[in-house]
Design an enzyme around this catalytic site. Structure first.
Site: not given
Ligand code: DGJ
Length: 762
Positions: A478, A480, A550
């Site tokens: 993942k 980010d 989120d």
């Molecule tokens: C933002 C992401 O959208 C969340 O799912 C998570 O991974 C956090 N960052 C972690 O810092």
């Protein structure tokens, strides 16, 4: 699919079964747009579509006695400075300070298949027979610059793809100050403009407005990504077109950085639509022999409303934008620990959560933020991609082995583009930050953006992450990215190249993705940017799924996933069941509804299952079994239809129908429960009208309603499965009657119903 060139008239006609796109070489050698829309017959003599209207104050761009004015002409790729006072598609500053250019047709090439747009991501053709491409080369004598406009038409998709490439042959330097990917002109302005706009936690809300004279559009200027605020996409809906009927044109930019998408209606009611890299702060220097490639735009034409447009984007993006092993596979059901633990975990806790995930049937465990450096909160650690041995004594390699031993695959979170000042990486390379020396560096979430326009930064991060992948059992990453760029300036670029920084940054991101996906083709990448701030076709090329938002509340997700589906296939939408009350909106929604929403995405869980009571665990097991049984239809095979729009009322509904129209799953969701209210009908789509289907719906009360409310007042009669047989036409025209009592039993507020539809004999 055909590309016909009528030499005498200088007309190119690209067509397939659904659409036509026609371009003409004008008397001055520049290109004119004649038509884009539903397929029309080809014939000689289409140049009468050039509509000339010479009025006072219009300038003529060819020698007397000729008459050609650019202000009223629908140009294919308009430049600046020769009598067209609308926004240009490109501007080239020359060494003498002039910004005027004059690109004239020189040659063209028609060939099977489609060329890659390296280093940019783009749609592709796997087999040369499935697409035809046209490349028109134009030349500006004075600057000795070449402009290549490229088009591809697909046999099986009602789309055209476009891009532009500039190449300098002259000795003098050229400065590309604006280089959009395309311009398209319509002869009228009778359209609604649809865009996907929002913010963190409410990404891609659907906004519609009628076109008006002047400029209207959307943009991203945040440097690091396409953004949560606006998505690089626009649609034009002719007249009263809607979800199900009418003409719709969709435009999607295959790019993840700053963009501009605008419509300009002239005072003669011509509509000019443009998409591409945002010109603000952009300037690309071209020396002799150097070239600049714009990102690609995908143009969709639909005569079946917005749903028709979306189906075309979905099919194309699923089959000819996503790549690699995961393109054709259903996605693993995962459990992600972020909302379960945040930074507060150790190996024991992680293994406990993972074990329970295995017990319910999940297939992948994803360890989110907090596993590296001194990352116990968001002040520290970003940039130090070594496991925190206090939390994970055997490192990532050890933990991944243990997770695999449980019978789960292992996935890992990273945020490679960022650094905290409290990190070893920052202490070693303070100059790797984006920012202007001597100026305050703005921060967000206590972090700073690494300068991905620098090769050594990309190389360093590649080595760091590749080391981890090589030494552990990793099936998923993942990726980010949690902040936008500020004080855009690269300490490594010379003054005259600072205008290239933001595009070079995105190229750096693409390069790292490309290297990792090439070296580790088995790994499933999910992109993420504070949720859904980087949901675009550029990243979809590398990462076939994106964390949608989120905001994991089911009620909010109905809107977010609905909006996202205008362009992006549901298999690309990261969607998880999370705990209640929801951490963003503090809302309680039934567990059943949370799953009913998440099924229409990648599906997974984002909570500690150990905290659920046994009856909820049993429910979760059922959900996982359901998704395993139906994910081939939902994610790989089926076509998605939006049925009821959450932005227009209390209800949301959508469905997926198999390509052979023999199976379907439809979902109906409500927000608030109403008493003594009107009847509800859900009309399905995409079925065969003459076929008999068996329809079933589980009407047993949801878990939350199983406790008697007000004694025995809420009757639980009629528990179990409702099923009946009906013809496709009945389901599509008369619809499914939805009973208010059923919605009450399913939880009242935020209740939902799921329908399975199978053709008899299936
Ligand atoms: C933002 C992401 O959208 C969340 O799912 C998570 O991974 C956090 N960052 C972690 O810092």
């Amino acid at each position: 699919m055909k590309i016909i060139f009528h030499e005498e008239e200088g007309i190119f006609h690209l067509s397939n079964e659904k659409l036509s796109y026609i371009i003409r070489i004008m008397e001055n050698g520049q290109l004119e747009q004649i038509y884009f829309g539903k397929r029309i017959h080809d014939r000689e003599g289409l140049s009468h579509f050039h509509e000339e209207a010479l009025r006072s104050q219009m300038s003529i761009c060819i020698p007397e006695p000729g008459k050609l004015s650019l202000n009223y002409t629908r140009q294919e790729y308009p430049g600046y400075g020769s009598g067209d006072y609308r926004s240009p598609a490109f501007v080239i500053r020359q060494e003498n300070g002039s910004r005027v250019s004059d690109f004239r047709y020189r040659s063209h090439e028609i060939f099977p298949g489609k060329e890659p747009l390296l280093p940019l991501p783009a749609t592709y053709a796997e087999d040369p027979d499935e697409a035809l491409s046209l490349k028109i080369t134009l030349f500006d004598e004075l600057t000795e610059a070449e402009l290549c406009l490229s088009y591809t038409i697909y046999r099986d998709y009602p789309v055209i793809t476009r891009n532009a490439r500039f190449l300098s042959h002259g000795k003098g330097k050229l400065y590309l100050e604006r280089a959009l990917s395309m311009s398209l002109e319509f002869p009228d302005k009778d359209y609604q403009l649809l865009q996907l706009s929002g913010a963190w936690g409410r990404e891609r809300y659907v906004k519609k407005r009628p076109l008006e004279m002047g400029l209207q559009g959307i943009q991203s200027l945040n440097g690091t990504c396409s953004g949560a605020e606006q998505n690089p996409f626009l649609a034009l809906l002719r007249g009263n077109a809607d979800e199900f009927q009418g003409e719709v044109y969709g435009f999607s930019l295959v790019y993840s950085g700053n963009f501009l998408a605008q419509a300009e209606v002239s005072t003669f009611d011509l509509t000019r639509l443009m998409l591409g890299i945002h010109p603000e702060g952009f300037c690309w220097e071209l020396g002799e022999g150097e070239s600049f490639q714009t990102p690609e735009v995908v143009l969709v034409y639909s005569d079946q409303g917005l749903n028709g447009m979306s189906r075309s984007f979905h099919r194309l993006y699923r089959k000819r934008l996503m790549r690699g092993k995961w393109r054709d596979l259903p996605r693993p059901i995962l459990l992600n620990n972020w909302e379960a633990t945040f930074f507060d975990f150790d190996e024991e806790k992680i293994l406990r959560i993972a074990k329970k995930a295995k017990e319910v049937g999940a297939e992948l465990f994803v360890l989110d933020d907090g596993w590296f450096g001194k990352r116990n909160n968001d002040y520290q650690g970003l940039g130090d991609w070594q496991a925190n041995l206090e939390k994970l004594p055997d490192g990532i390699a050890g933990l991944s082995r243990k997770i695999e031993a449980l019978g789960l695959h292992f996935g890992l979170w990273v945020e490679l583009e960022m650094v905290n000042k409290d990190s070893e990486l920052y202490r070693a390379h303070p100059d790797w930050l984006i920012g202007v020396p001597g100026r305050f560096e703005s921060h967000a979430r206590h972090q700073y953006v690494l300068d991905f326009s620098r090769q050594e930064v990309v190389d360093y991060l590649y080595e760091e992450i590749a080391k981890i992948i090589r030494s552990s059992f990793l099936s998923y990453i993942k990726w980010d990215m949690n902040r936008y760029m500020t004080e855009p300036y690269s300490r490594a670029l010379p003054a005259e190249r600072q205008g290239e920084m933001m595009h070079r940054y995105i190229l750096g991101v693409y390069q790292l993705y490309r290297r990792l996906t090439e070296e580790f083709p088995e790994i499933l990448f999910e992109s993420c940017a504070s949720g859904g701030a980087r949901f675009d076709a550029g990243l979809m090329y590398f990462a076939p799924q994106t964390w949608c938002s989120d905001d994991t509340d089911a009620g909010e997700r109905m809107k977010i996933q609905y909006g996202t589906s205008y362009v992006y296939p549901i298999v690309s939408m990261g969607s998880h069941v999370s705990a209640v009350p929801n951490m963003q909106v503090y809302r309680r929604t039934p567990l059943e509804t949370r799953a009913n929403v998440a099924y229409f995405g990648t599906f997974g869980y984002e909570l500690d299952l150990n905290l659920l009571p046994e009856e909820e665990i049993e429910e979760v097991k059922k959900q996982v079994r359901f998704m395993k049984e139906h994910r081939e239809l939902l994610q790989v095979d089926g076509d998605f239809y939006r049925l009821k729009n959450p932005f227009e009322g209390n209800e949301t509904a959508w469905m997926v129908v198999s390509r052979d129209q023999r199976k379907a799953i439809a979902a109906y969701y409500q927000r608030l429960n109403y008493v003594n209210a009107s009847a509800i009908r859900l009309r399905l789509r995409g079925l065969k009208p003459d076929s008999l289907y068996a329809l079933s719906c589980d009407l047993s009360p949801c878990l939350e309603m199983r406790e008697p409310i007000f004694g025995a007042e809420l009757s639980l009669e009629g528990e179990g499965l409702r099923s009946y047989r009906a013809y496709g036409d009945e389901l599509m025209e008369a619809g499914i009657p939805i009973k208010r009592e059923d919605l009450s039993k399913k939880g009242g507020d935020f209740a939902s119903l799921l329908f399975l539809i199978r053709e008899e004999g299936e």
